[in-house]
Structure formats: C-alpha cells, structure tokens
Write a protein that holds these residues in place. Structure first.
Motif, PDB file in Angstrom:
ATOM      1  N   LYS A   4       1.555  -2.907   6.337  1.00 12.31           N
ATOM      2  CA  LYS A   4       2.803  -3.046   5.588  1.00 12.31           C
ATOM      3  C   LYS A   4       3.613  -4.246   6.072  1.00 12.31           C
ATOM      4  O   LYS A   4       4.453  -4.748   5.355  1.00 12.31           O
ATOM      5  CB  LYS A   4       3.638  -1.773   5.724  1.00 12.31           C
ATOM      6  CG  LYS A   4       3.042  -0.578   5.002  1.00 12.31           C
ATOM      7  CD  LYS A   4       3.955   0.615   5.102  1.00 12.31           C
ATOM      8  CE  LYS A   4       3.371   1.808   4.367  1.00 12.31           C
ATOM      9  NZ  LYS A   4       4.224   2.985   4.485  1.00 12.31           N
ATOM     10  N   PRO A   8       1.103 -10.307   2.130  1.00 14.61           N
ATOM     11  CA  PRO A   8      -0.088 -10.056   1.298  1.00 14.61           C
ATOM     12  C   PRO A   8      -0.997 -11.269   1.125  1.00 14.61           C
ATOM     13  O   PRO A   8      -2.208 -11.123   0.983  1.00 14.61           O
ATOM     14  CB  PRO A   8       0.511  -9.635  -0.047  1.00 14.61           C
ATOM     15  CG  PRO A   8       1.834  -9.061   0.300  1.00 14.61           C
ATOM     16  CD  PRO A   8       2.333  -9.875   1.453  1.00 14.61           C
ATOM     17  N   LEU A 177      -1.206  -0.546  -7.375  1.00  8.21           N
ATOM     18  CA  LEU A 177      -0.895  -1.618  -6.423  1.00  8.21           C
ATOM     19  C   LEU A 177      -1.647  -1.346  -5.110  1.00  8.21           C
ATOM     20  O   LEU A 177      -1.061  -0.877  -4.133  1.00  8.21           O
ATOM     21  CB  LEU A 177       0.616  -1.700  -6.175  1.00  8.21           C
ATOM     22  CG  LEU A 177       1.099  -2.931  -5.405  1.00  8.21           C
ATOM     23  CD1 LEU A 177       0.942  -4.187  -6.250  1.00  8.21           C
ATOM     24  CD2 LEU A 177       2.550  -2.772  -4.987  1.00  8.21           C
ATOM     25  N   ARG A 179      -2.548  -2.275  -1.989  1.00 12.16           N
ATOM     26  CA  ARG A 179      -2.215  -3.312  -1.007  1.00 12.16           C
ATOM     27  C   ARG A 179      -3.214  -3.405   0.148  1.00 12.16           C
ATOM     28  O   ARG A 179      -3.242  -4.398   0.860  1.00 12.16           O
ATOM     29  CB  ARG A 179      -0.799  -3.077  -0.463  1.00 12.16           C
ATOM     30  CG  ARG A 179       0.272  -3.469  -1.469  1.00 12.16           C
ATOM     31  CD  ARG A 179       1.654  -3.327  -0.907  1.00 12.16           C
ATOM     32  NE  ARG A 179       2.061  -1.939  -0.803  1.00 12.16           N
ATOM     33  CZ  ARG A 179       3.213  -1.541  -0.283  1.00 12.16           C
ATOM     34  NH1 ARG A 179       4.057  -2.431   0.193  1.00 12.16           N
ATOM     35  NH2 ARG A 179       3.526  -0.262  -0.236  1.00 12.16           N
ATOM     36  N   GLN A 180      -4.020  -2.371   0.353  1.00  9.79           N
ATOM     37  CA  GLN A 180      -4.993  -2.406   1.448  1.00  9.79           C
ATOM     38  C   GLN A 180      -6.338  -2.993   1.022  1.00  9.79           C
ATOM     39  O   GLN A 180      -7.199  -3.225   1.864  1.00  9.79           O
ATOM     40  CB  GLN A 180      -5.221  -0.984   1.988  1.00  9.79           C
ATOM     41  CG  GLN A 180      -3.958  -0.278   2.446  1.00  9.79           C
ATOM     42  CD  GLN A 180      -3.285  -1.003   3.588  1.00  9.79           C
ATOM     43  OE1 GLN A 180      -3.941  -1.387   4.538  1.00  9.79           O
ATOM     44  NE2 GLN A 180      -1.993  -1.206   3.498  1.00  9.79           N
ATOM     45  N   ILE A 186      -3.182  -9.798  -5.463  1.00  4.65           N
ATOM     46  CA  ILE A 186      -1.770  -9.392  -5.469  1.00  4.65           C
ATOM     47  C   ILE A 186      -0.904 -10.615  -5.210  1.00  4.65           C
ATOM     48  O   ILE A 186      -1.008 -11.254  -4.161  1.00  4.65           O
ATOM     49  CB  ILE A 186      -1.494  -8.299  -4.414  1.00  4.65           C
ATOM     50  CG1 ILE A 186      -2.282  -7.034  -4.748  1.00  4.65           C
ATOM     51  CG2 ILE A 186       0.003  -7.985  -4.348  1.00  4.65           C
ATOM     52  CD1 ILE A 186      -2.155  -5.931  -3.722  1.00  4.65           C
ATOM     53  N   TYR A 188       2.655 -12.126  -4.363  1.00  6.66           N
ATOM     54  CA  TYR A 188       3.840 -11.630  -3.657  1.00  6.66           C
ATOM     55  C   TYR A 188       4.891 -12.730  -3.590  1.00  6.66           C
ATOM     56  O   TYR A 188       4.572 -13.894  -3.352  1.00  6.66           O
ATOM     57  CB  TYR A 188       3.447 -11.205  -2.240  1.00  6.66           C
ATOM     58  CG  TYR A 188       4.612 -10.882  -1.334  1.00  6.66           C
ATOM     59  CD1 TYR A 188       5.286  -9.672  -1.431  1.00  6.66           C
ATOM     60  CD2 TYR A 188       5.038 -11.795  -0.374  1.00  6.66           C
ATOM     61  CE1 TYR A 188       6.351  -9.383  -0.599  1.00  6.66           C
ATOM     62  CE2 TYR A 188       6.096 -11.513   0.466  1.00  6.66           C
ATOM     63  CZ  TYR A 188       6.749 -10.302   0.349  1.00  6.66           C
ATOM     64  OH  TYR A 188       7.808 -10.019   1.178  1.00  6.66           O
ATOM     65  N   TRP A 205       5.898  -7.581  -5.906  1.00  5.05           N
ATOM     66  CA  TRP A 205       4.432  -7.554  -5.818  1.00  5.05           C
ATOM     67  C   TRP A 205       3.888  -7.419  -7.241  1.00  5.05           C
ATOM     68  O   TRP A 205       4.350  -6.566  -8.005  1.00  5.05           O
ATOM     69  CB  TRP A 205       3.934  -6.357  -5.020  1.00  5.05           C
ATOM     70  CG  TRP A 205       4.259  -6.326  -3.559  1.00  5.05           C
ATOM     71  CD1 TRP A 205       3.428  -6.647  -2.524  1.00  5.05           C
ATOM     72  CD2 TRP A 205       5.488  -5.889  -2.943  1.00  5.05           C
ATOM     73  NE1 TRP A 205       4.065  -6.446  -1.320  1.00  5.05           N
ATOM     74  CE2 TRP A 205       5.326  -5.984  -1.546  1.00  5.05           C
ATOM     75  CE3 TRP A 205       6.713  -5.438  -3.448  1.00  5.05           C
ATOM     76  CZ2 TRP A 205       6.330  -5.650  -0.644  1.00  5.05           C
ATOM     77  CZ3 TRP A 205       7.721  -5.108  -2.562  1.00  5.05           C
ATOM     78  CH2 TRP A 205       7.525  -5.215  -1.176  1.00  5.05           C
ATOM     79  N   TYR A 207       0.164  -6.978  -9.245  1.00  6.15           N
ATOM     80  CA  TYR A 207      -1.281  -6.759  -9.110  1.00  6.15           C
ATOM     81  C   TYR A 207      -1.979  -7.198 -10.391  1.00  6.15           C
ATOM     82  O   TYR A 207      -1.655  -6.732 -11.481  1.00  6.15           O
ATOM     83  CB  TYR A 207      -1.558  -5.283  -8.823  1.00  6.15           C
ATOM     84  CG  TYR A 207      -3.023  -4.910  -8.808  1.00  6.15           C
ATOM     85  CD1 TYR A 207      -3.933  -5.617  -8.038  1.00  6.15           C
ATOM     86  CD2 TYR A 207      -3.498  -3.835  -9.556  1.00  6.15           C
ATOM     87  CE1 TYR A 207      -5.279  -5.278  -8.014  1.00  6.15           C
ATOM     88  CE2 TYR A 207      -4.837  -3.479  -9.537  1.00  6.15           C
ATOM     89  CZ  TYR A 207      -5.720  -4.210  -8.765  1.00  6.15           C
ATOM     90  OH  TYR A 207      -7.051  -3.872  -8.744  1.00  6.15           O
TER      91      TYR A 207
END
Length: 213
Positions: A4, A8, A177, A179-180, A186, A188, A205, A207
């Motif tokens: 987090k 990104p 979304l 993020r991982q 993505i 940002y 963000w 996607y």
C-alpha cells in the motif's frame, strides 16, 4: 501492508512501466539529475497544471529530448511555435550547464479522463474553487468509469475536508482495482489543492486491464 505504501508505477518498473527519465547518465550523473529536476520544476511552473500530464526526458551524448504530454498542445506550442521556442531558449539559458542540442516534442493526450494525473489535477482545482468534495469525488469517478477501456477506478481526498478541525480521508471506488497484480495496468496520479484552511491531497487510481507485453 507494505504494498500500500509503494507507488503503483515504481512497483511495476521494468515489468509494464518504464522510467520518465532515461538515456546516457553515466558521466556527471548528479549534474544531469539536478538538471532533470530543475527542467521539470521550470515547466510545471510555466505551463498551466491542467494542460500538463507528464514530462519525459531522454538523454544521449550531446542531446536532450523533452517529451511533454498534454491534452491542450496548442496552448504549449503557441502561434507558429513561438511558445515552444521561448521555453527552449529559457531552459538552455537558465538550466543547462553545458551546451547541448535540446529538442522539445509535444504529444497530445487524446482522452484526459483516462489519465490519473489530469483527473487528480482537475479534482484539486475544483476543491480550490470550494466545490463540495463529495460532489467532486462522485463526478470524477463517474466520468472515469464511462470511458472506453477503463475497468475500475478509485478516487481519494485527504486533509481538513470542508475546513473541519481534524483531518481525515475519504474515498470511493467503482469496478475492479487489483493493486497487487504486477501485470495490471494501473495509472496513478496525485495532486494538492491549496485551500484557505490547509492543503487537501488528491489521489486517483485507474485500472485499464491486464498488460502482457
């Protein structure tokens, strides 16, 4: 928890993303890095923030190529290319320590609502105009998710919202979304809104699906 706190784009460098500054940096690295920082700072101060998405710098021996991404190329180019030439002259005179060939290339951003940076800057400008932040969040998210190719988005504001004493964070999200996921494309972006009661931070963000290149 750690992911987090990672940007990104940096999280995906050399996977599906690349650096904004690239090229020949082996000799005088610290000098060139300082020049890059000053060039970006100069252009961000000279160009209207809603007309500037990002600046790429490509270096080769004796040459520098600046690529400016903008939704309003006419504003930067000017009549007959006057504005671009003026920017070029000022950079050569004020920033560059060595005489090198400088080229400025303007690239148009076709759809500003698929650019996280431009959306964040638009949201910041609306908050500075005292538009209620919840309305700004909803308008931005609705416009983003209506665009072709967008599969999900999240918009967030943080600070002394509406001037309250205790700062807080509020966000809304629509669609997916992941993020991982490293192959997830993505976009940002972030911006600051400077209000009378303090600074409000804006993050976006967007996607756009998975990228396998």
């Amino acid at each position: 928890m750690c992911a987090k706190k990672v940007h990104p784009k940096i999280f995906r460098i050399k996977g599906i993303e690349n650096w904004d500054s690239k090229g020949f940096y082996e000799k005088n690295f610290s000098q060139y890095l300082e020049e890059d920082f000053k060039i970006r700072e100069f252009l961000e101060n000279k160009i209207d923030r809603l007309a500037l998405e990002k600046i790429e710098i490509e270096r080769s021996p004796g040459k520098i190529n600046l690529i400016i991404h903008t939704p309003r190329p006419g504003l930067i180019i000017g009549r007959g290319g006057e504005e671009v030439e003026r920017l070029k002259e000022e950079i050569e005179k004020k920033i560059l320590k060595e005489k090198r060939e400088l080229k400025i290339e303007i690239r148009e951003v076709k759809n500003p609502w698929t650019s996280a940076t431009l959306v964040a800057k638009w949201m910041a400008s609306q908050i500075e105009k005292r538009v209620p932040y919840r309305r700004v969040l909803k308008q931005a998210l609705n416009r983003i998710t209506l665009q072709k190719g967008v599969e999900g988005a999240r918009v967030q504001v943080a600070g002394r919202l509406d001037g309250v004493e205790i700062a807080r964070k509020e966000w809304i999200q629509k669609g997916r979304l992941p993020r991982q996921t490293l192959r997830a494309e993505i976009d940002y972006g972030q911006a600051n809104a400077y209000c009378t009661y303090g600074v409000v931070g804006v993050k976006v963000w967007i996607y756009k699906g998975e990228k396998f290149d």
